[in-house]
Design a protein around this motif. Sequence first.
Motif, PDB file in Angstrom:
ATOM      1  N   SER A   1       0.831  -1.208   0.000  1.00  0.00           N
ATOM      2  CA  SER A   1       0.000   0.000   0.000  1.00  0.00           C
ATOM      3  C   SER A   1       0.868   1.261   0.000  1.00  0.00           C
ATOM      4  O   SER A   1       2.107   1.201   0.085  1.00  0.00           O
ATOM      5  N   ARG A   2       0.214   2.415  -0.047  1.00  0.00           N
ATOM      6  CA  ARG A   2       0.933   3.686   0.066  1.00  0.00           C
ATOM      7  C   ARG A   2       1.611   3.789   1.436  1.00  0.00           C
ATOM      8  O   ARG A   2       2.655   4.410   1.570  1.00  0.00           O
ATOM      9  N   THR A   3       0.991   3.173   2.442  1.00  0.00           N
ATOM     10  CA  THR A   3       1.620   3.180   3.762  1.00  0.00           C
ATOM     11  C   THR A   3       3.002   2.540   3.695  1.00  0.00           C
ATOM     12  O   THR A   3       3.978   3.084   4.235  1.00  0.00           O
ATOM     13  N   GLU A   4       3.113   1.410   3.033  1.00  0.00           N
ATOM     14  CA  GLU A   4       4.425   0.766   2.905  1.00  0.00           C
ATOM     15  C   GLU A   4       5.388   1.655   2.123  1.00  0.00           C
ATOM     16  O   GLU A   4       6.568   1.769   2.470  1.00  0.00           O
ATOM     17  N   MET A   5       4.903   2.296   1.062  1.00  0.00           N
ATOM     18  CA  MET A   5       5.756   3.188   0.265  1.00  0.00           C
ATOM     19  C   MET A   5       6.365   4.290   1.139  1.00  0.00           C
ATOM     20  O   MET A   5       7.567   4.554   1.100  1.00  0.00           O
ATOM     21  N   VAL A   6       5.517   4.921   1.947  1.00  0.00           N
ATOM     22  CA  VAL A   6       5.985   6.023   2.798  1.00  0.00           C
ATOM     23  C   VAL A   6       6.971   5.516   3.836  1.00  0.00           C
ATOM     24  O   VAL A   6       8.010   6.140   4.085  1.00  0.00           O
TER      25      VAL A   6
ATOM     26  N   ARG B   1       8.885   2.852   3.691  1.00  0.00           N
ATOM     27  CA  ARG B   1      10.151   2.485   3.051  1.00  0.00           C
ATOM     28  C   ARG B   1      10.991   3.726   2.747  1.00  0.00           C
ATOM     29  O   ARG B   1      12.214   3.737   2.950  1.00  0.00           O
ATOM     30  N   CYS B   2      10.356   4.773   2.298  1.00  0.00           N
ATOM     31  CA  CYS B   2      11.076   6.007   1.996  1.00  0.00           C
ATOM     32  C   CYS B   2      11.693   6.580   3.275  1.00  0.00           C
ATOM     33  O   CYS B   2      12.864   6.985   3.291  1.00  0.00           O
ATOM     34  N   ALA B   3      10.916   6.614   4.337  1.00  0.00           N
ATOM     35  CA  ALA B   3      11.408   7.149   5.617  1.00  0.00           C
ATOM     36  C   ALA B   3      12.576   6.324   6.136  1.00  0.00           C
ATOM     37  O   ALA B   3      13.595   6.873   6.591  1.00  0.00           O
ATOM     38  N   LEU B   4      12.451   5.005   6.085  1.00  0.00           N
ATOM     39  CA  LEU B   4      13.519   4.139   6.568  1.00  0.00           C
ATOM     40  C   LEU B   4      14.766   4.284   5.699  1.00  0.00           C
ATOM     41  O   LEU B   4      15.894   4.343   6.220  1.00  0.00           O
ATOM     42  N   GLY B   5      14.577   4.359   4.378  1.00  0.00           N
ATOM     43  CA  GLY B   5      15.720   4.482   3.485  1.00  0.00           C
ATOM     44  C   GLY B   5      16.530   5.741   3.748  1.00  0.00           C
ATOM     45  O   GLY B   5      17.768   5.703   3.851  1.00  0.00           O
ATOM     46  N   PHE B   6      15.856   6.875   3.870  1.00  0.00           N
ATOM     47  CA  PHE B   6      16.553   8.130   4.168  1.00  0.00           C
ATOM     48  C   PHE B   6      17.279   8.045   5.513  1.00  0.00           C
ATOM     49  O   PHE B   6      18.418   8.477   5.657  1.00  0.00           O
ATOM     50  N   ALA B   7      16.590   7.486   6.500  1.00  0.00           N
ATOM     51  CA  ALA B   7      17.195   7.399   7.833  1.00  0.00           C
ATOM     52  C   ALA B   7      18.446   6.533   7.801  1.00  0.00           C
ATOM     53  O   ALA B   7      19.466   6.864   8.422  1.00  0.00           O
ATOM     54  N   LEU B   8      18.393   5.418   7.078  1.00  0.00           N
ATOM     55  CA  LEU B   8      19.560   4.545   6.990  1.00  0.00           C
ATOM     56  C   LEU B   8      20.734   5.255   6.326  1.00  0.00           C
ATOM     57  O   LEU B   8      21.891   5.095   6.745  1.00  0.00           O
ATOM     58  N   ILE B   9      20.462   6.038   5.292  1.00  0.00           N
ATOM     59  CA  ILE B   9      21.544   6.766   4.621  1.00  0.00           C
ATOM     60  C   ILE B   9      22.252   7.699   5.594  1.00  0.00           C
ATOM     61  O   ILE B   9      23.489   7.748   5.648  1.00  0.00           O
ATOM     62  N   TYR B  10      21.471   8.432   6.369  1.00  0.00           N
ATOM     63  CA  TYR B  10      22.069   9.454   7.233  1.00  0.00           C
ATOM     64  C   TYR B  10      22.629   8.905   8.530  1.00  0.00           C
ATOM     65  O   TYR B  10      23.548   9.491   9.110  1.00  0.00           O
TER      66      TYR B  10
ATOM     67  N   SER C   1      24.143   1.123   2.946  1.00  0.00           N
ATOM     68  CA  SER C   1      24.119  -0.338   3.077  1.00  0.00           C
ATOM     69  C   SER C   1      23.283  -0.950   1.956  1.00  0.00           C
ATOM     70  O   SER C   1      22.427  -0.291   1.354  1.00  0.00           O
ATOM     71  N   HIS C   2      23.527  -2.221   1.705  1.00  0.00           N
ATOM     72  CA  HIS C   2      22.714  -2.938   0.700  1.00  0.00           C
ATOM     73  C   HIS C   2      21.246  -2.943   1.123  1.00  0.00           C
ATOM     74  O   HIS C   2      20.346  -2.838   0.289  1.00  0.00           O
ATOM     75  N   ARG C   3      21.037  -3.072   2.409  1.00  0.00           N
ATOM     76  CA  ARG C   3      19.656  -3.078   2.916  1.00  0.00           C
ATOM     77  C   ARG C   3      18.955  -1.768   2.595  1.00  0.00           C
ATOM     78  O   ARG C   3      17.795  -1.753   2.175  1.00  0.00           O
ATOM     79  N   GLY C   4      19.654  -0.661   2.814  1.00  0.00           N
ATOM     80  CA  GLY C   4      19.077   0.646   2.516  1.00  0.00           C
ATOM     81  C   GLY C   4      18.698   0.773   1.058  1.00  0.00           C
ATOM     82  O   GLY C   4      17.628   1.302   0.721  1.00  0.00           O
ATOM     83  N   ARG C   5      19.568   0.288   0.173  1.00  0.00           N
ATOM     84  CA  ARG C   5      19.270   0.366  -1.257  1.00  0.00           C
ATOM     85  C   ARG C   5      18.053  -0.478  -1.604  1.00  0.00           C
ATOM     86  O   ARG C   5      17.186  -0.053  -2.386  1.00  0.00           O
ATOM     87  N   ASP C   6      17.960  -1.674  -1.010  1.00  0.00           N
ATOM     88  CA  ASP C   6      16.803  -2.541  -1.283  1.00  0.00           C
ATOM     89  C   ASP C   6      15.508  -1.886  -0.811  1.00  0.00           C
ATOM     90  O   ASP C   6      14.481  -1.949  -1.506  1.00  0.00           O
ATOM     91  N   VAL C   7      15.554  -1.281   0.367  1.00  0.00           N
ATOM     92  CA  VAL C   7      14.378  -0.605   0.915  1.00  0.00           C
ATOM     93  C   VAL C   7      13.917   0.503  -0.026  1.00  0.00           C
ATOM     94  O   VAL C   7      12.722   0.643  -0.333  1.00  0.00           O
ATOM     95  N   LEU C   8      14.860   1.291  -0.521  1.00  0.00           N
ATOM     96  CA  LEU C   8      14.514   2.410  -1.406  1.00  0.00           C
ATOM     97  C   LEU C   8      14.060   1.925  -2.778  1.00  0.00           C
ATOM     98  O   LEU C   8      13.145   2.515  -3.376  1.00  0.00           O
ATOM     99  N   THR C   9      14.674   0.881  -3.272  1.00  0.00           N
ATOM    100  CA  THR C   9      14.265   0.349  -4.583  1.00  0.00           C
ATOM    101  C   THR C   9      12.811  -0.122  -4.522  1.00  0.00           C
ATOM    102  O   THR C   9      12.011   0.121  -5.437  1.00  0.00           O
ATOM    103  N   GLY C  10      12.452  -0.782  -3.417  1.00  0.00           N
ATOM    104  CA  GLY C  10      11.051  -1.193  -3.238  1.00  0.00           C
ATOM    105  C   GLY C  10      10.123   0.002  -3.158  1.00  0.00           C
ATOM    106  O   GLY C  10       9.003  -0.023  -3.691  1.00  0.00           O
TER     107      GLY C  10
END
Length: 948
Positions: A563-568, A570-579, A584-593
């Motif tokens: 759902s859109r909830t998962e999209m949001v 994933r985006c929040a987690l991806g940005f947080a992991l970067i900073y 990490s590979h995990r961060g890239r996978d999260v953002l790609t999804g």
Amino acid sequence: MGQIELGLFEFCGWELDLAKRELRAMGAPVPIGSRAFEILETLVVSEGDIVSKDDLMKRVWPGLVVEDNTIQVHISAIRKALGKDRNLLKTISGRGYRILGEWTCHRKPAHAPALTPPIHPRSTENLFFTNIPASMSDLVGRETTITQVLDLTSAYRVVTLTGPGGIGKTVLASEIARRLLPSLDGDAFFVELVSLSDPGLVPTTLAQALDLHLQGDDISAELVARAIGTRKMLLVIDNCEQVIDAAAAMVEAIVRACQNVSVLATSRELLRIEGEFAYRVPPLEVPASEDFGNALEHSAVQLFIARTRALLWDFSPTQEKLSAIATICRHLDGIPLAIEFAAARAATLGLQQIAGRLDDRFVLLTGGRRTALPRHQTLRAALDWSYELLPEAERQLLRNLAIFPAGFTLDAAVAVSGETEAETALAISNLVSKSLVTFEGAETGPRWRLLETVRVYAREKLGVRDHYQRAMRRLAEYFLSFFRPFSEERDLQAAIEEIGHYRREVDNLRAALRWALSPDGDGILGARLAATTSDFWTAMSLVSEAGDWAEKALEQIGEESGSRTEMVLRCALGFALIYTQGMSHRGRDVLTGALSLAKAFDDFDYQQRVTCALWLFSARSMELEDALVFAREYEQVVKGRDIQSRATAAWLVGIPQTYQAEHLEAGERLDWAARHFPSDNRRKDMLRLGADVRTSSMAHNTVNLISRGQLDAAVRTAEESIREARETRQPFVLCVALAWSAVFVSLSLEEMHRAKEYGEELLDHAFQHGLRPFHAVGLCVKGSLASRSGNPMNGIDALRSGIGEMREAAYLLFYPFFLCELASALQAAGRFNEALQEIGNALHFSEQKGYRWMVPEILRKKGEILATQNISDASDVQNLYQQAMQQASAQGGIYWQISAGTSLVEFLDRNGGGGSARNILLPIYQQFTEGFSSVKVSRAKMLIDGLG
């Protein structure tokens, strides 16, 4: 002023009877304190003349020093008594007071001199009765409160001390009575109502306490008042709350019929009678959480120490103990009774045991004095007393309000109570009047809270089952609506601008998320709430927390998967992991999804967000070609759109070009982006893009400016980027500006003082906010400075540590630069083989990743190491310097060209090749238009001039 009239003065329905010492309105007595009456008497007798403050003091407080505030308290009491005619009493600024109107005197004056003091010391010839209890111990930390209440008792005939259980109302009332005894010239009685369960027994209890000898079964308030008659006395009526209506009726009857009686009452709620002044007894002062240094100055700490020493005579508070005491006092809300319990337990169990077990305070904090009332012998009993007096509706609301750790608004209270707004507002008002809820103010809307001890008690009463689950669900649903503006693109900017409105709810939001994402909560509701609030956390500079909640929510996504909830989330987690963790590979996978979902929903906003995040991932991990692919894709998507989107595209393309050494085009793009990116919705755009385009463009452009020899412009741009970054109040934005300013500007230009200043701030800021990649940069700056200042061993350790963190986080923008710094430190330590290995690593990395802008400097440093080692063929060293110059020239990097040229000239001079400086350096030097005072450029000039 003339002579005092011992008669009756009248004006427009008001009567001032000096013989009876009574103020009346239309014949009805108006309650007013004795000294307030004397001030009014003095003003009326003065027949409209101005009476100075000094004259009032001499008459009303003969022989005493009185503060201005005391007079103001009494003036306020007179105005309150005059009601709608309060304007009759005028303050004449700087001169005194006067009473308006023609007050007619109906009796002849007595020949008494003006300013004759009306209050006399307590007579030793007359016998006065008192049962005021003697003091059992010093009253710690209450001098200011005592002074205030003493003023009030002479200004008002009824003063009610209110406050929660254990705040010290009874002890304070007793001390006030003892202070009044020497000048009272009358009786003083302490009447305790705590044992009464039948309101009808209130008059009988007073009659017995005052020894009025009334007979019969029907003793009324009026009968007691008539029996008191004209006797002069102070009545201290303690614990009115459980028989509040009967107590109020009794006091009102006495005040109306007995002009010489003053009442000091204690109650957890007001009497609500005419002439009453309510004084809320404050808690003792506690140190702020960060203010342990002056803990001894706070009355709560003083009480704790005094009571501990009473049980443990050799107790000596060290700084560590003071910190624990301050923590205990703060968690106990400065309530004296609770602090006394804690001190008693500390004397036997130790401070750390108490500080560590405050969550279990109702079991721990027992052991009041054996002589104390049963309700004062344990903390739980003190609160049970108040709780049992509440009607069921108020009990239920109090229990529900316990789920708010950070206070609440009326809307929030209505949401969790399930009652109407009118019913909830009335119940809150009642709980405030009963000292169980505290009004916090209305600066941005009315707000209330429970004292922490009351909240823990009420939370215990709420339990963990149905009632608790229902209240927490309502809280989560309320915040889902409350924070919705942060999840709506059209409302986001307005929500950010009103961030203070939402900031107050941080701890409440945490409580709601913690419950919803717990095993007993509602995972789907929690996931929706975490998604709705993801931008709020980032706006609050809590990027790491945004990621933590998103990660927990994704684990319980359930039917919201896809759902859109998962999209949001994933985006929040991806940005947080970067900073916070790096690339990490995990961060890239999260953002790609997240990008796949954004495309599936055709959500342009999140396509932009996630594309920028993936670009950021690639750029920071030095996958420059991948970063350019994302940047060009973004550029195509926004072609022909608004200037903000085009400025964003210029920024995305310009940064990888910078490190690929396309300095002219990259510089133009970044400069254009910084100048044209609008600042109107800046904070909103930071959330969407994961960076601030203006400050990021300026920070990265310093690389182009230095390379092209625009050194002064680079310094100015770095300082401007820091200034603007501070304005955003976003930690990750400031870290970018500090990192580039400390490293690529200050270290490259050998400005050690600035590098140290920016580097230390970067370290502190990154550590404070959990931004691991930037912490690695800060460590490397520290190591570089240590090495350059003559301590290469310390420099090597810090550099290796920082570089190791960079590799783990895959944050590689600074990686080759600091490998060069490490090589230089190893060279300075005489470890040449290791130095050559690290410089080889830097060169290999840069060539492999297309990180071309550093290659000239890497080649120059390799030549420096070989030259210092003094075992290589001179032509090899010379070739390295020449290669560095050629590559720098091809890139338009005249700063790196003159740096390599200077090393070449100095090498040739040492090896018999003098006279080459003008030929090698002058053509490069002549390309500079600024930066002539920098270390390397001024060194080159000295060599050109033959001063080397």
